[in-house]
Design an enzyme around this catalytic site. Structure first.
Site, PDB file in Angstrom:
ATOM      1  N   ARG A  39     -59.505 -10.813   3.338  1.00 34.84           N
ATOM      2  CA  ARG A  39     -60.008  -9.529   2.859  1.00 34.84           C
ATOM      3  C   ARG A  39     -61.263  -9.698   2.002  1.00 34.84           C
ATOM      4  O   ARG A  39     -62.164  -8.863   2.058  1.00 34.84           O
ATOM      5  CB  ARG A  39     -58.920  -8.801   2.084  1.00 34.84           C
ATOM      6  CG  ARG A  39     -57.900  -8.214   3.035  1.00 34.84           C
ATOM      7  CD  ARG A  39     -56.777  -7.499   2.342  1.00 34.84           C
ATOM      8  NE  ARG A  39     -56.060  -6.668   3.286  1.00 34.84           N
ATOM      9  CZ  ARG A  39     -54.863  -6.142   3.061  1.00 34.84           C
ATOM     10  NH1 ARG A  39     -54.241  -6.355   1.918  1.00 34.84           N
ATOM     11  NH2 ARG A  39     -54.293  -5.397   3.977  1.00 34.84           N
ATOM     12  N   LYS A 197     -38.809  -2.323  16.170  1.00 32.97           N
ATOM     13  CA  LYS A 197     -38.060  -1.076  16.349  1.00 32.97           C
ATOM     14  C   LYS A 197     -38.895   0.054  16.917  1.00 32.97           C
ATOM     15  O   LYS A 197     -40.056   0.224  16.554  1.00 32.97           O
ATOM     16  CB  LYS A 197     -37.517  -0.629  14.992  1.00 32.97           C
ATOM     17  CG  LYS A 197     -36.412  -1.523  14.481  1.00 32.97           C
ATOM     18  CD  LYS A 197     -35.866  -0.963  13.208  1.00 32.97           C
ATOM     19  CE  LYS A 197     -34.579  -1.682  12.824  1.00 32.97           C
ATOM     20  NZ  LYS A 197     -34.062  -1.143  11.559  1.00 32.97           N
ATOM     21  N   GLY A 354     -50.444  -6.282  10.777  1.00 31.37           N
ATOM     22  CA  GLY A 354     -50.181  -7.582  10.151  1.00 31.37           C
ATOM     23  C   GLY A 354     -49.550  -8.616  11.064  1.00 31.37           C
ATOM     24  O   GLY A 354     -50.082  -9.711  11.253  1.00 31.37           O
ATOM     25  N   GLY A 377     -51.137  -0.178   7.887  1.00 32.09           N
ATOM     26  CA  GLY A 377     -50.810   1.250   7.947  1.00 32.09           C
ATOM     27  C   GLY A 377     -51.928   2.088   8.550  1.00 32.09           C
ATOM     28  O   GLY A 377     -51.683   2.975   9.370  1.00 32.09           O
TER      29      GLY A 377
END
Ligand code: AMP
Length: 396
Positions: A39, A197, A354, A377
């Site tokens: 980052r 999931k 990620g 996100g």
């Protein structure tokens, strides 16, 4: 090409002007050492360009979740030294109580990191007082933190409405890549969606069926779709309560002429640990005591052929339990195929999230995709087709 947002190309003469730059400095720290500086490196293009143009560069960033309280454990000060070595230039650290004077004393070309923006409760609330407090320090605002753009916070969104606002270089590269992948992509478009999931990616799947030509479902979430199609998945990770939803997604895909690819062979084991005895079987032959832990080699080969006929690929989530050998085989093989097609020039490949970045690095192809987004996100929300407030605020 005119962009939908202003970039540093539009910023004009900034010599001596104070530029507030929102970056993502939220790096993993262990005993004061930055364990992954990806980052920090991503900010260099923007920060160096602004400093080279003589701006007074004021970096705004959050660190951890101090929940609106001053918390010394979440100070950005330990980041400053590692950030200096990544930038190859001196960086000041400026705490909020002395910010006005400290900034007034800065010279053109100097760089400062301001203390954690989340020490103010108003940062996450995006309240006017906090926006004004930040805005008073600068003349211009640059947002370079795509990974925080799904949040409407004072430093990620509010500032763009009170100061002239521009996208930084990393933000620009990210938005350009995403536009090519799902905004105005070249067809046929394939999406690979994997991971544990279905429940965490329902909105992603619902959005993608109307946008892509091929939807490749892998990982644990494929089991729920297989179960919806009447396959016995044994002891596999499976959200049986979501088989109805899975059927709705399959129906929506049919109506939208999106071909859904589910694995037809799989790798199974009765124990989940490194290198257990495994079987490669047709999905209809999974035993009651077995778990599906990876997509099988025949399906992977067929999926490679699908990618060969596609011009664009967007990828989120691994095809199997890739952290545990040998259940990384499908992810690695398909990632390598995508990388090779990208190299040949037939495929534009964009991946994000990620786990996905870790899986591509494990396959040794992290640099071989057209673009890899490290945003978690924000990348998923973009795949859901949602407008990101930090991006919307930069629109011309
Ligand atoms: P996500 O965060 O939703 O992208 O899920 C990533 C996780 O899904 C990784 O930790 C994988 O190990 C896990 N995963 C992928 N395939 C399977 C599978 N067939 N069974 C269990 N876990 C899986």
């Amino acid at each position: 090409m005119t962009k939908a947002f202003r970039t540093l190309d539009d910023i004009g003469d900034i010599h001596g002007r104070r530029v507030l730059v929102r970056e993502d400095l939220n790096v993993p720290l262990s005993d004061g050492v930055v364990t992954d500086d990806t980052r920090l490196r991503a900010t260099v293009a923007t920060v160096a360009e602004l400093a080279d143009k003589g701006a007074i560069v004021l970096v705004l960033a959050h660190f951890g979740r101090p929940k609106g309280q001053r918390n010394p454990e979440m100070s950005l000060s330990p980041i400053v030294k590692p950030y200096e070595s990544v930038l190859g230039r001196p960086v000041r650290f400026v705490d909020w109580d002395v910010a006005t004077e400290a900034v007034a004393a800065m010279q053109p070309g100097e760089i400062a990191v301001l203390e954690n923006t989340r020490f103010f409760a108003g940062e996450e609330k995006n309240d006017r007082e906090t926006i004004d407090r930040f805005a008073a320090l600068g003349d211009l605002y640059v947002n370079d933190a795509f990974s925080a753009a799904h949040r409407a916070h004072a430093s990620t969104e509010g500032l763009a409405y009170v100061l002239p606002a521009f996208a930084g270089r990393a933000m620009e590269a990210e938005l350009d890549a995403l536009q090519k992948a799902l905004g105005e992509p070249q067809h046929p478009v394939a999406a690979v969606v994997g991971g544990a999931k279905v429940s965490t990616k329902l909105d992603v799947l619902k959005h993608l069926v109307s946008r892509v030509d091929h939807l490749i479902i892998g990982g644990g979430m494929a089991n729920t779709f297989l179960a919806a199609r009447g396959v016995s998945v044994g002891k596999s990770l499976c959200e049986h309560e979501l088989t109805g939803t899975a059927e709705e997604i399959l129906d929506a895909a049919d109506r939208a002429h999106c071909t859904v690819h589910l694995p037809y062979d799989v790798v199974t084991a009765t124990e989940f640990r490194p290198n257990p005895p495994t079987r490669t079987v047709n999905v209809h032959e999974v035993a009651a005591d077995e778990m599906i832990l990876d997509v099988g080699p025949a399906a992977v080969e067929a999926l490679g052929d699908v990618l060969k006929n596609c011009r664009t690929l967007v990828w989120n989530g691994p095809m199997g339990a890739f952290e545990t050998p040998p259940f990384d085989a499908a992810t690695v093989a398909l990632a390598r195929t995508a990388a090779a097609l990208t190299k040949e020039g037939s495929l534009t490949s964009v991946a994000g999230g990620g786990d996905t970045v870790a899986a591509l690095n494990q396959a040794g192809v992290g640099d071989a995709f057209t673009f890899v987004s490290t945003a978690g996100g924000a990348f998923l929300e973009w795949m859901e087709g949602r407008e990101l407030p930090g991006v919307a605020a930069l629109a011309r």
